[in-house]
Design a protein around this motif. Structure first.
Motif, PDB file in Angstrom:
ATOM      1  N   TYR A   1      12.737  -2.514 -15.351  1.00  0.00           N
ATOM      2  CA  TYR A   1      12.379  -3.487 -14.311  1.00  0.00           C
ATOM      3  C   TYR A   1      12.020  -2.679 -13.110  1.00  0.00           C
ATOM      4  O   TYR A   1      10.911  -3.014 -12.460  1.00  0.00           O
ATOM      5  N   LEU A   2      12.696  -1.714 -12.922  1.00  0.00           N
ATOM      6  CA  LEU A   2      12.225  -0.781 -11.684  1.00  0.00           C
ATOM      7  C   LEU A   2      11.024  -0.006 -11.997  1.00  0.00           C
ATOM      8  O   LEU A   2      10.162   0.018 -10.878  1.00  0.00           O
ATOM      9  N   GLY A   3      10.846   0.490 -12.989  1.00  0.00           N
ATOM     10  CA  GLY A   3       9.562   1.245 -13.587  1.00  0.00           C
ATOM     11  C   GLY A   3       8.502   0.112 -13.288  1.00  0.00           C
ATOM     12  O   GLY A   3       7.060   0.654 -12.942  1.00  0.00           O
ATOM     13  N   LEU A   4       8.487  -1.015 -13.873  1.00  0.00           N
ATOM     14  CA  LEU A   4       7.606  -2.127 -13.868  1.00  0.00           C
ATOM     15  C   LEU A   4       7.064  -2.273 -12.288  1.00  0.00           C
ATOM     16  O   LEU A   4       6.045  -2.524 -12.063  1.00  0.00           O
ATOM     17  N   ALA A   5       8.064  -2.757 -11.635  1.00  0.00           N
ATOM     18  CA  ALA A   5       7.847  -2.633 -10.051  1.00  0.00           C
ATOM     19  C   ALA A   5       7.145  -1.577  -9.486  1.00  0.00           C
ATOM     20  O   ALA A   5       6.164  -1.778  -8.536  1.00  0.00           O
ATOM     21  N   LEU A   6       7.470  -0.318  -9.637  1.00  0.00           N
ATOM     22  CA  LEU A   6       6.650   0.777  -9.286  1.00  0.00           C
ATOM     23  C   LEU A   6       5.255   0.964  -9.591  1.00  0.00           C
ATOM     24  O   LEU A   6       4.404   1.169  -8.902  1.00  0.00           O
ATOM     25  N   ILE A   7       5.119   0.887 -10.996  1.00  0.00           N
ATOM     26  CA  ILE A   7       3.884   0.621 -11.583  1.00  0.00           C
ATOM     27  C   ILE A   7       2.922  -0.310 -10.858  1.00  0.00           C
ATOM     28  O   ILE A   7       1.684  -0.098 -10.772  1.00  0.00           O
TER      29      ILE A   7
ATOM     30  N   ALA B   1       3.353  -1.645  -7.718  1.00  0.00           N
ATOM     31  CA  ALA B   1       3.453  -1.246  -6.529  1.00  0.00           C
ATOM     32  C   ALA B   1       3.914  -2.774  -5.892  1.00  0.00           C
ATOM     33  O   ALA B   1       3.315  -3.137  -4.813  1.00  0.00           O
ATOM     34  N   SER B   2       4.804  -3.202  -6.601  1.00  0.00           N
ATOM     35  CA  SER B   2       5.141  -4.602  -6.218  1.00  0.00           C
ATOM     36  C   SER B   2       6.478  -4.560  -5.427  1.00  0.00           C
ATOM     37  O   SER B   2       7.685  -4.310  -5.948  1.00  0.00           O
ATOM     38  N   PRO B   3       6.511  -5.036  -4.033  1.00  0.00           N
ATOM     39  CA  PRO B   3       7.451  -5.157  -3.366  1.00  0.00           C
ATOM     40  C   PRO B   3       8.774  -6.029  -3.907  1.00  0.00           C
ATOM     41  O   PRO B   3       9.756  -6.002  -3.656  1.00  0.00           O
ATOM     42  N   VAL B   4       8.203  -7.495  -4.139  1.00  0.00           N
ATOM     43  CA  VAL B   4       8.893  -8.305  -4.728  1.00  0.00           C
ATOM     44  C   VAL B   4       9.762  -7.898  -6.099  1.00  0.00           C
ATOM     45  O   VAL B   4      10.936  -8.317  -6.298  1.00  0.00           O
TER      46      VAL B   4
ATOM     47  N   ARG C   1       0.418   4.305  -5.150  1.00  0.00           N
ATOM     48  CA  ARG C   1       0.128   5.865  -5.110  1.00  0.00           C
ATOM     49  C   ARG C   1       0.191   6.230  -6.667  1.00  0.00           C
ATOM     50  O   ARG C   1       1.086   5.898  -7.305  1.00  0.00           O
ATOM     51  N   THR C   2      -0.338   7.282  -6.897  1.00  0.00           N
ATOM     52  CA  THR C   2      -0.192   8.215  -8.322  1.00  0.00           C
ATOM     53  C   THR C   2       1.112   8.550  -8.355  1.00  0.00           C
ATOM     54  O   THR C   2       1.526   8.355  -9.541  1.00  0.00           O
ATOM     55  N   ASP C   3       1.603   9.168  -7.538  1.00  0.00           N
ATOM     56  CA  ASP C   3       2.987   9.762  -7.873  1.00  0.00           C
ATOM     57  C   ASP C   3       3.886   8.770  -7.943  1.00  0.00           C
ATOM     58  O   ASP C   3       4.966   8.693  -8.882  1.00  0.00           O
ATOM     59  N   VAL C   4       4.020   7.570  -7.411  1.00  0.00           N
ATOM     60  CA  VAL C   4       5.031   6.573  -7.677  1.00  0.00           C
ATOM     61  C   VAL C   4       4.677   5.759  -8.758  1.00  0.00           C
ATOM     62  O   VAL C   4       5.343   5.274  -9.544  1.00  0.00           O
ATOM     63  N   PHE C   5       3.342   5.657  -9.293  1.00  0.00           N
ATOM     64  CA  PHE C   5       3.019   5.125 -10.347  1.00  0.00           C
ATOM     65  C   PHE C   5       3.337   5.724 -11.690  1.00  0.00           C
ATOM     66  O   PHE C   5       4.381   5.169 -12.403  1.00  0.00           O
ATOM     67  N   TYR C   6       3.531   7.282 -11.671  1.00  0.00           N
ATOM     68  CA  TYR C   6       4.123   7.820 -12.772  1.00  0.00           C
ATOM     69  C   TYR C   6       5.583   8.088 -12.775  1.00  0.00           C
ATOM     70  O   TYR C   6       6.413   8.307 -13.626  1.00  0.00           O
ATOM     71  N   ALA C   7       6.279   8.084 -11.633  1.00  0.00           N
ATOM     72  CA  ALA C   7       7.508   7.734 -11.369  1.00  0.00           C
ATOM     73  C   ALA C   7       8.098   6.374 -12.145  1.00  0.00           C
ATOM     74  O   ALA C   7       9.050   6.278 -12.722  1.00  0.00           O
ATOM     75  N   GLY C   8       7.103   5.412 -11.832  1.00  0.00           N
ATOM     76  CA  GLY C   8       7.348   4.025 -12.804  1.00  0.00           C
ATOM     77  C   GLY C   8       7.506   4.139 -14.259  1.00  0.00           C
ATOM     78  O   GLY C   8       8.327   3.690 -15.045  1.00  0.00           O
TER      79      GLY C   8
ATOM     80  N   GLU D   1       0.881  -1.268  -0.195  1.00  0.00           N
ATOM     81  CA  GLU D   1       0.130  -0.036   0.026  1.00  0.00           C
ATOM     82  C   GLU D   1       0.778   1.382   0.120  1.00  0.00           C
ATOM     83  O   GLU D   1       0.332   2.413  -0.611  1.00  0.00           O
ATOM     84  N   VAL D   2       2.147   1.029   0.446  1.00  0.00           N
ATOM     85  CA  VAL D   2       2.981   2.310   0.616  1.00  0.00           C
ATOM     86  C   VAL D   2       3.325   2.855  -0.884  1.00  0.00           C
ATOM     87  O   VAL D   2       3.572   4.009  -1.107  1.00  0.00           O
ATOM     88  N   MET D   3       3.215   1.731  -1.550  1.00  0.00           N
ATOM     89  CA  MET D   3       3.775   2.241  -3.179  1.00  0.00           C
ATOM     90  C   MET D   3       2.626   2.276  -3.979  1.00  0.00           C
ATOM     91  O   MET D   3       2.807   2.945  -5.226  1.00  0.00           O
TER      92      MET D   3
END
Length: 237
Positions: free
Chosen positions: A189-195, A197-200, A125-132, A121-123
């Motif tokens: 891959y980092l962008g995909l994880a942020l989009i 919201a995946s900790p793994v 978020r809209t800003d994290v999504f657009y960062a991804g 849930e911490v990830m």
């Protein structure tokens, strides 16, 4: 600002003397117990390291650069693939095709691992999504730009097949980073994880970065040696 300052000495005469400033008291004096590790603890807490899809993704991440480095060095030493396919170019194209398939499978295995585990849930978020999204755009630009600058054989280890470039590529994106293909892929891959919201996904991306760092240290000196050998041959001709 100078790293030497005048400080008041604790003596009756009130004399001053210059002593070197030690920023933050030196790293040895840092109290690591006071560091905020909440995010790291949360990341590890929300990652299932016993999931089979996680293990599959880790194996794919480690295997890919190991495979292409072993095969490419074997080819450089024996020229077996070039003789088998009748041409170093055809052999390089075939190895490149296999590498592409392996990378597709790696991406698939990482996606499966991300989807099989819960979001954080911490990830989420809209800003994290657009960062991804921004990271994936950046990563794609680096990967595509690298491929266009090097060509197929330059990208897929043509040096090891004796297909050498006339000179070192220094234009975009190599004027930004030394290994744009690797770091562009990592950014994707980092962008995909942020989009997602995946900790793994973050954990797997960190493993990708570590594996690529090792691959760069392994490949770089050997590639330089290949071109040094060519320079020496040209001097003797």
């Amino acid at each position: 600002m100078s790293d030497v300052a005048a400080v008041q000495d604790d003596n009756p005469a009130g004399e001053t003397r210059s002593v070197p400033l030690d920023c933050c008291g030196g790293l040895n004096n840092v109290d690591y117990s006071k560091m905020d590790l909440t995010l790291i603890e949360g990341l590890l807490k929300h990652t299932n390291f016993h999931d089979s899809s996680f293990y599959v993704a880790v194996v794919a991440i480690i295997f890919n650069p190991f495979f292409w480095n072993v095969v490419a060095r074997w080819e450089h030493r024996t020229r077996t693939l070039s003789r088998l396919f009748g041409s170093p170019y055809l052999a390089c194209y075939c190895l490149g095709f296999v590498i592409i398939l392996l990378n597709v499978y790696r991406s698939h295995s990482m996606t499966v691992a991300m989807k099989s585990q819960a979001k954080w849930e911490v990830m989420d978020r809209t800003d994290v999504f657009y960062a991804g999204v921004a990271l994936m755009v950046l990563g794609t630009v680096l990967v595509v730009g690298s491929f266009l600058a090097l060509g197929f054989t330059g990208t897929f280890l043509g040096d090891y097949f004796g297909i050498l470039m006339d000179e070192k590529v220094t234009g975009f994106p190599f004027n930004i980073t030394e290994n744009p293909m690797y770091w562009g892929s990592t950014a994707n891959y980092l962008g995909l994880a942020l989009i997602g919201a995946s900790p793994v996904g973050l954990v797997l991306t960190a493993i990708v970065a570590v594996v690529y760092t090792a691959a760069i240290r392994f490949e770089g000196p050997f590639t330089e040696l290949i071109y040094q050998e060519r320079s020496q041959r040209r001097k003797h001709e």
